[in-house]
Scaffold this active site. Structure first.
Site, PDB file in Angstrom:
ATOM      1  CE  LYS A  64       3.469 -20.497 -18.535  1.00 37.13           C
ATOM      2  NZ  LYS A  64       2.713 -19.512 -18.122  1.00 37.13           N
ATOM      3  NE  ARG A  80       7.719 -13.041 -14.950  1.00 41.33           N
ATOM      4  CZ  ARG A  80       8.131 -12.930 -15.473  1.00 41.33           C
ATOM      5  NH1 ARG A  80       7.734 -13.344 -16.821  1.00 41.33           N
ATOM      6  NH2 ARG A  80       9.869 -12.701 -15.212  1.00 41.33           N
ATOM      7  NE  ARG A 135       4.196 -10.338 -20.430  1.00 41.93           N
ATOM      8  CZ  ARG A 135       3.867 -11.448 -21.130  1.00 41.93           C
ATOM      9  NH1 ARG A 135       3.775 -13.179 -20.654  1.00 41.93           N
ATOM     10  NH2 ARG A 135       4.038 -11.669 -22.397  1.00 41.93           N
ATOM     11  CE  LYS A 167       5.573 -19.150 -23.272  1.00 39.02           C
ATOM     12  NZ  LYS A 167       4.333 -18.500 -22.387  1.00 39.02           N
TER      13      LYS A 167
END
Ligand SMILES: [Zn+2]
Lengths: 619, 355
Positions: free
Chosen positions: A299, A304, A324, A478
């Site tokens: 990660k 993003r 995102r 995550k």
């Protein structure tokens, strides 16, 4: 506008997703074009006009109300639009004081011995009925009082008497949206004030949310589109696909949904696809997860993005970079555009790479929110895309494919791109959760090498999962690295905003350091989340009972060596900061535990943080 | 004897407002020899005083809550009746807050102070309307002492509830309302709106509601919610203490819609905080416009502000040229404790809270 406001108001309180959709469908069905189209645009964030600055709204209210009272009110309500909507003075009607003037002061009642029985004394019974609630004005008798012959004093607020035909009707949503589009900046305040005069409380609230661009009412764009689809019994996915080609007030969309027109086609070569998000995995989740079902990758502590390239009507390649949330951020990263030379849609992380090495988020931050992207900036902070998913390949939508298949497409696609600015995010091999836990604890020796500093955990993706927009529970997880933890002492507390406006929920905490007169606490950060609702109540109670001084909304809370509250604070990172007296600033600090058991003297010292800073940054 | 200054007549002490020349306290929070009680809410009417002077309704309510021996001796006073205590004369006047609620007027020579307790100037079919008592010093609450609090039309809020009942006939509607005063007012307003079906009551509301009926307040057909089958509760309205609308007790209702009748519901964050789906802005306290209009109408040149948003109201008074100060009394209707606790569902004895 009042109708749209009513919808927003009901949506805000309705917790059930299906009930929300029902409310929206009902609204779309009953509301005519173009109002419903503008409503859909407002709900999906697709309206564009220059937003009114909060300062303007503030000016409007302080011109009409006592600024001190506004200050107290805003502090209490915690939301500017709502405060102004609630306290906006009535456009018409006598001022309150006037309604009392000239009225003979009533005499005290004589003895009656009737307790709460209806008052009978004809001249002593002051009728204040309706003045507070009915707003019909006048001298309306209470049914209990019976006769209401008492002279009474006039209703203090006559402003909500039904408007006569001379009053303008309240604006429609279309009026508001179309006017705002063309309105000159100088005309905005007067226009807003007129609308505020014409609307009711809910209408004012919705108007202000709309014009300040702060309309967060707990529904996603996705949900609004789903409701639109439900109106025509269509698959929401179809709307999602055509969405980038549509624009408010969506007349052709509604015509198609109601069976009156053809399906709109999307002519946008580089549409945004709603992203798929992960849930944070808890230790207890692993019992139900089979390591063999998942693929893992690092990660990355970057941004993003969705990088989309496609062919326009002339067959030329066009590229766009989206955040995102679907914001077009291409303009901030012109240096990446030439690398996106094949049609496709990559889901990946934006990073800064120097000499092939990923830089920390602090470095990447220098590239964000820049008005001008200078060649110097581009050179000093070279941008890079680390790809981890492929949503489209040329004309093909890959989102329905399982992750493993998309991954093979991605590997082939990145190889074909063959560009130094775009590479693959490697997978992290593991056979058991224990093995992955070890990799996560030490990314450097588990394959991340020199990039380990930019790793903030691992991502788990189910091998068989399609790419689903939103945050579906199960397919993606995550698993962040354990955060850093210190014990700090609560120093100041401030009322929260919004949902927490009646609690002291924003906390400034400090650690010990050597001062002129021995050890003293120096503030090192502020946190307003991480605690449970129950803990919030406990801290709030503690704050109220241990306030030593009040400064406006801020309370000084007792913080002595043997008196005070120790907070365990977790955070993601540290950086040097000249703005903080302590010289360090925390990234994402949050309260992880309340240490009622610990006396403040045993809290951490600034030296501890400095040591952590050195080990994190090497500086 | 009565000094020239108002604070020689009434003085805020830890036990409550103390009248030395009259030898009594008003709404004391600690046991005292002689107490004058404005109304039956538990933060104003406490047990354990030597002698209590209050309206008959307030005395009855204290008896209902605390039992027969809640005070050494009691004396009922009628609205308007003048009673001499030491060097002062006192009289009770309708406060429009709940059944039996009173403002207490204390006169010493030609100086009159009115301690209004909790009050509202809005219409309420379940109690005598607020009576304006001209005075030199007016002691006002400030529960809703911010200009954002404008309660609006209570009948309109009740219509909102009825519209929801119509929209969801398969669901039960639970209305959180404080047991003393608010619940009965909501019932009376429902009746006025033409709703004539039986209304159900949480157990903690039964005694006090039946008492209202005994006093001649028409509330229509009432039934205990306890013992009802789940299916029978579809399409019905049940009144319950706010804390009960958030606990396991609600499981007996079919897919309940949670409403809450309170002045706090005007602020969205407050309503959402309590998980309320149907906020009803119905208050037993004066709103901002009511507070300011009443203060002006009393003709008082000096205003003492007790519990609530004192700062804003004191500020307003000063801008109108009135002398004003907060009294900093503790123990009354602290919104931050009682009210929030109720909204967030923290355990709370029924009938104890207010607003
Ligand atoms: Zn009360």
């Amino acid at each position: 506008m009042n109708r749209f406001a009513e919808l927003l108001d009901r949506l805000a309180y309705e917790p059930g997703r299906n009930n929300k959709i029902k409310l929206l469908v009902g609204y779309f069905r009953e509301t005519e074009d173009p109002d419903r189209g503008y409503a859909l645009a407002a709900l999906t964030g697709a309206l564009s006009f220059k937003h009114a600055k909060p300062g303007l709204i503030r000016d409007l209210i302080t011109e009409r109300a006592d600024p001190v009272l506004f200050g107290y009110s805003y502090d209490y309500v915690g939301d500017l639009s709502e405060t102004v909507a609630l306290m906006w003075p009535k456009a018409t009607g006598a001022s309150h004081n006037e309604s009392f003037l000239g009225h003979p002061s009533p005499q005290p009642s004589p003895a009656r011995g009737e307790g709460a029985q209806p008052p009978r004394s004809p001249h002593n019974d002051v009728e204040m009925t309706e003045v507070g609630e009915g707003r019909t004005g006048g001298w309306v008798p209470s049914p209990l009082a019976g006769e209401g012959e008492g002279e009474g004093y006039r209703g203090r607020d006559r402003s909500e008497i039904p408007r006569t035909h001379n009053n303008p009707p309240p604006p429609t949503l279309t009026d508001v949206v179309t006017t705002l589009r063309t309105l000159g900046k100088a005309e905005l305040p007067a226009q807003l004030a007129r609308w505020l005069d014409e609307l009711d409380e809910t209408g004012r609230w919705a108007l202000l949310k709309l014009v300040t661009g702060a309309m967060r009412i707990g529904i996603s764009a996705r949900l609004a589109k789903t409701a639109a689809a439900a109106l025509g019994d269509k698959d929401p996915h179809e709307i999602e696909l055509m969405w980038p080609g549509l624009s408010p007030p969506y007349l052709e969309l509604f015509a198609w949904l109601e069976g009156r027109g053809d399906k709109p086609v999307n002519s946008d070569p580089t549409p945004f696809r709603p992203v798929m998000l992960a849930h944070a995995v808890e230790d207890s989740d692993f019992a139900n997860l089979d390591a063999a079902d998942f693929s893992a990758e690092w990660k990355w502590d970057g941004i993003r993005v969705q990088a989309v390239a496609g062919r326009d009507a002339h067959g030329h390649i066009q590229a766009r970079l989206y955040s995102r949330t679907g914001d077009d951020i291409t303009g901030s990263f012109p240096d990446l555009v030439p690398s996106l030379h094949l049609p496709g849609a990559i889901d990946g992380e934006l990073l800064v790479l120097r000499d092939g090495r990923v830089q920390t988020f602090n470095v990447l931050q220098q590239r964000l929110n820049r008005k001008v992207v200078s060649p110097k900036l581009i050179k000093e902070f070279p941008i890079h895309l680390r790809a981890y998913d492929l949503l489209g390949d040329d004309e093909n939508d890959l989102r329905e494919l399982p992750f493993t298949e998309r991954r093979s497409h991605l590997e082939a696609f990145v190889a074909k791109l063959n560009d130094p600015r775009i590479d693959l995010s490697p997978t992290v091999p593991f056979a058991s959760w224990e093995e992955l836990a070890a990799a996560r604890a030490d990314p450097k020796s588990a394959g991340a090498g020199d990039d380990a500093d930019a790793v903030e955990g691992v991502m788990l993706k189910r091998r068989d999962a399609p790419y689903l927009p939103g945050r579906p529970k199960g397919p993606w997880w995550k698993w962040k690295r354990d955060p850093h933890i210190i014990d700090a002492v609560l120093m100041y507390a401030q009322r929260g905003h919004g949902k927490r406006s009646s609690y002291y929920s924003d906390y400034t905490f400090g650690v010990w350091t050597r001062g002129e007169a021995g050890d003293e606490l120096v503030p090192v950060g502020k946190a307003y989340f991480g605690f449970t609702d129950e803990e919030l109540l406990q801290i709030d109670r503690f704050v109220r009972r241990n306030t030593t001084e009040k400064f406006g909304p801020v309370r000084h809370v007792v913080h002595e060596a043997d008196q005070g509250l120790v907070l365990e604070v977790a955070f993601e990172g540290l950086q040097r900061s000249s703005r903080h007296k302590s010289g360090v600033a925390m990234r994402f600090p949050r309260i992880s535990r309340l240490r009622w058991d610990k006396p403040p003297r045993e809290a951490d010292r600034l030296e501890t943080l400095e040591r952590m800073l050195i080990s994190m940054t090497g500086s | 004897m009565c000094g020239m200054r108002p604070q020689d007549i009434l003085m805020p002490l830890p036990a409550g407002l103390c009248c030395k020349p009259g030898g009594f306290h008003i709404d004391p929070v600690r046991p005292v020899e002689r107490a004058l009680i404005t109304h039956g809410h538990s933060d104003h009417a406490r047990a354990g005083h030597g002698a209590v002077l209050a309206t008959q309704e307030t005395l009855d309510m204290m008896r209902l809550r605390y039992g027969e021996n809640f005070a050494g001796s009691v004396q009922a006073v009628a609205y308007g009746e003048e009673i001499r205590l030491g060097d002062v004369t006192v009289s009770f006047h309708p406060a429009g807050h709940v059944l039996g609620s009173a403002q207490i007027s204390v006169t010493c020579k030609d100086r009159r102070i009115v301690a209004s307790g909790d009050y509202k100037d809005a219409r309420d079919p379940t109690c005598a309307p607020f009576e304006l008592v001209p005075c030199d010093v007016f002691i006002t609450e400030a529960t809703f002492g911010l200009p954002v609090f404008r309660h609006g039309d209570a009948a309109g809020e009740v219509n909102k509830l009825l519209a929801s009942v119509k929209l969801f006939p398969e669901r039960a509607h639970l209305v959180g309302a404080y047991s003393l005063g608010k619940a009965q007012r909501v019932i009376a307003l429902l009746r006025e709106a033409g709703y004539d079906a039986p209304i159900h009551l949480h157990g903690a509301m039964e005694k006090i509601t039946y008492y209202y009926q005994e006093r001649g307040i028409p509330l229509g057909e009432l039934r205990p919610a306890r013992g009802m089958k789940k299916a029978e509760l579809a399409g019905t309205i049940t009144l319950a203490p706010p804390s009960a609308t958030q606990d396991v007790w609600t499981r007996r209702f079919p897919d309940p819609v949670t409403a809450f009748a309170s002045g706090w519901m005007r602020v969205r964050a407050r309503a959402r905080q309590g998980g309320i789906e149907l906020p009803l802005v119905i208050s037993d306290h004066a709103d901002w416009d009511g507070l300011t209009a009443t203060i002006a109408a009393t003709g008082a040149g000096e205003i003492w502000v007790t519990h609530g948003q004192e700062d804003a109201l004191v500020h307003w008074c000063k801008t109108k040229g009135l002398t004003a100060r907060p009294l900093d009394l503790v123990g009354y209707g602290d919104e931050d404790e009682g009210e929030t606790a109720a909204v967030t569902g923290e355990a709370q004895p029924a009938g104890e809270a207010k607003a």
